[in-house]
Design a protein around this motif. Structure first.
Motif, short mmCIF file in Angstrom:
data_model
loop_
_atom_site.label_atom_id
_atom_site.label_comp_id
_atom_site.label_asym_id
_atom_site.label_seq_id
_atom_site.Cartn_x
_atom_site.Cartn_y
_atom_site.Cartn_z
N TYR A 1 0.83 -1.21 0.00
CA TYR A 1 0.00 0.00 0.00
C TYR A 1 0.86 1.27 0.00
CZ TYR A 1 -3.90 -3.10 1.01
OH TYR A 1 -4.84 -4.09 0.93
N LEU A 2 1.98 1.23 0.68
CA LEU A 2 2.89 2.38 0.65
C LEU A 2 3.41 2.60 -0.77
CD1 LEU A 2 4.47 4.60 2.10
CD2 LEU A 2 6.25 2.90 2.57
N GLY A 3 3.67 1.53 -1.49
CA GLY A 3 4.10 1.63 -2.88
C GLY A 3 3.03 2.26 -3.76
N ILE A 4 1.77 1.87 -3.55
CA ILE A 4 0.67 2.47 -4.32
C ILE A 4 0.55 3.95 -3.97
CG2 ILE A 4 -1.85 2.53 -4.57
CD1 ILE A 4 -1.79 -0.51 -4.57
N PHE A 5 0.73 4.29 -2.70
CA PHE A 5 0.71 5.69 -2.30
C PHE A 5 1.82 6.46 -3.02
CE2 PHE A 5 2.10 9.22 0.31
CZ PHE A 5 0.91 9.88 0.56
N LEU A 6 3.03 5.91 -3.06
CA LEU A 6 4.16 6.59 -3.72
C LEU A 6 3.92 6.75 -5.22
CD1 LEU A 6 7.15 4.92 -1.86
CD2 LEU A 6 6.33 7.26 -1.61
N VAL A 7 3.40 5.72 -5.86
CA VAL A 7 3.10 5.81 -7.29
C VAL A 7 2.05 6.89 -7.53
CG1 VAL A 7 2.08 4.59 -9.25
CG2 VAL A 7 3.78 3.44 -7.84
N SER A 8 1.01 6.91 -6.72
CA SER A 8 -0.06 7.90 -6.86
C SER A 8 0.45 9.31 -6.57
CB SER A 8 -1.21 7.59 -5.91
OG SER A 8 -1.72 6.33 -6.17
N PHE A 9 1.25 9.44 -5.54
CA PHE A 9 1.79 10.75 -5.16
C PHE A 9 2.65 11.32 -6.28
CE2 PHE A 9 5.03 13.40 -3.13
CZ PHE A 9 4.24 14.28 -2.42
N THR A 10 3.58 10.52 -6.80
CA THR A 10 4.47 11.02 -7.83
C THR A 10 3.77 11.18 -9.17
OG1 THR A 10 5.27 8.77 -8.30
CG2 THR A 10 6.55 10.11 -6.73
N GLU A 11 2.74 10.39 -9.43
CA GLU A 11 2.00 10.50 -10.69
C GLU A 11 1.29 11.84 -10.78
OE1 GLU A 11 -1.58 10.56 -13.05
OE2 GLU A 11 -1.67 10.21 -10.89
N ALA A 12 0.94 12.41 -9.66
CA ALA A 12 0.20 13.66 -9.65
C ALA A 12 1.04 14.84 -10.12
CB ALA A 12 -0.35 13.94 -8.26
N PHE A 13 2.37 14.75 -10.08
CA PHE A 13 3.16 15.91 -10.49
C PHE A 13 4.43 15.62 -11.26
CE2 PHE A 13 4.78 14.77 -6.37
CZ PHE A 13 6.14 15.00 -6.44
N ILE A 14 4.88 14.36 -11.36
CA ILE A 14 6.17 14.17 -12.04
C ILE A 14 6.24 13.00 -13.00
CG2 ILE A 14 7.26 12.77 -10.26
CD1 ILE A 14 9.77 14.54 -10.71
N GLN A 15 5.68 11.86 -12.69
CA GLN A 15 5.86 10.69 -13.57
C GLN A 15 4.54 10.30 -14.22
OE1 GLN A 15 4.76 7.38 -13.02
NE2 GLN A 15 4.02 7.48 -10.94
N PRO A 16 4.60 9.68 -15.40
CA PRO A 16 3.37 9.45 -16.18
C PRO A 16 2.64 8.13 -15.96
CG PRO A 16 5.26 8.93 -17.51
CD PRO A 16 5.79 9.43 -16.18
N ILE A 17 3.08 7.27 -15.05
CA ILE A 17 2.43 5.98 -14.85
C ILE A 17 1.25 6.16 -13.89
CG2 ILE A 17 2.73 3.58 -14.12
CD1 ILE A 17 4.58 4.16 -16.38
N PRO A 18 0.01 5.96 -14.34
CA PRO A 18 -1.13 6.13 -13.44
C PRO A 18 -1.26 4.95 -12.48
CG PRO A 18 -1.89 5.45 -15.59
CD PRO A 18 -0.40 5.65 -15.70
N PRO A 19 -1.80 5.20 -11.29
CA PRO A 19 -1.95 4.12 -10.31
C PRO A 19 -3.10 3.17 -10.61
CG PRO A 19 -2.83 6.14 -9.43
CD PRO A 19 -2.19 6.49 -10.75
N ASP A 20 -3.91 3.51 -11.60
CA ASP A 20 -5.09 2.70 -11.91
C ASP A 20 -4.74 1.25 -12.22
OD1 ASP A 20 -6.07 5.23 -11.75
OD2 ASP A 20 -6.59 5.41 -13.87
N ILE A 21 -3.66 1.04 -12.94
CA ILE A 21 -3.29 -0.33 -13.30
C ILE A 21 -2.90 -1.14 -12.07
CG2 ILE A 21 -2.68 0.11 -15.69
CD1 ILE A 21 0.17 0.52 -14.88
N PHE A 22 -2.38 -0.48 -11.06
CA PHE A 22 -2.02 -1.19 -9.83
C PHE A 22 -3.24 -1.43 -8.95
CE2 PHE A 22 1.87 1.07 -11.12
CZ PHE A 22 2.65 -0.04 -11.38
N ILE A 23 -4.24 -0.57 -9.07
CA ILE A 23 -5.48 -0.79 -8.32
C ILE A 23 -6.22 -1.98 -8.89
CG2 ILE A 23 -7.73 0.20 -7.74
CD1 ILE A 23 -6.33 2.96 -7.82
N MET A 24 -6.33 -2.02 -10.22
CA MET A 24 -7.02 -3.15 -10.86
C MET A 24 -6.26 -4.46 -10.65
SD MET A 24 -8.48 -1.53 -14.38
CE MET A 24 -6.92 -0.91 -14.94
N GLY A 25 -4.95 -4.37 -10.61
CA GLY A 25 -4.14 -5.57 -10.42
C GLY A 25 -3.77 -5.83 -8.97
#
Length: 94
Positions: A16-40
C-alpha cells in the motif's frame, strides 16, 4: 528507461505504501497512473478497495504538492531555466 517495471517493483515490495508513492508522484512528475495497480491489486496480494483509497489519498497529496511547487517555484524558476522569450510564448499559449 521504462518506468513501469520500476513502479511495479515498488508496489510489489512496499504494498500500500508503494501504491501511495506511485499515486503521489504521478500527480506531479511521472506518467504511470496508479489505476493499473489498483485493478491488479489482487495479483500483489492487496485489496482493490484499500488500494483505491490509498491511491486517492496519494493523488490528493501529490496534487497539493504539485500546486505548492508551481505556486512557489513556477514563474521565476521556469523563466530562469528556459528564458524570458520561451516563458512569454508559453504564457501566451496558455
Amino acid at each position: 528507461m521504462d518506468l513501469y517495471p520500476v513502479m511495479q517493483n515498488i508496489v510489489n515490495n512496499y504494498g500500500y505504501l508503494g501504491i501511495f508513492l506511485v499515486s503521489f508522484t504521478e500527480a506531479f512528475i511521472q506518467p504511470i497512473p496508479p489505476d493499473i495497480f489498483i485493478m491488479g491489486a489482487p495479483m500483489f496480494g492487496l485489496s482493490p478497495i484499500y488500494s483505491a483509497i490509498v491511491a486517492s489519498i496519494g493523488t490528493l497529496f501529490g496534487g497539493l504538492f504539485g500546486y505548492f511547487l508551481g505556486d512557489r517555484l513556477g514563474h521565476p524558476t521556469f523563466s530562469r531555466l528556459f528564458g524570458k522569450k520561451i516563458f512569454n510564448k508559453r504564457r501566451a499559449f496558455f
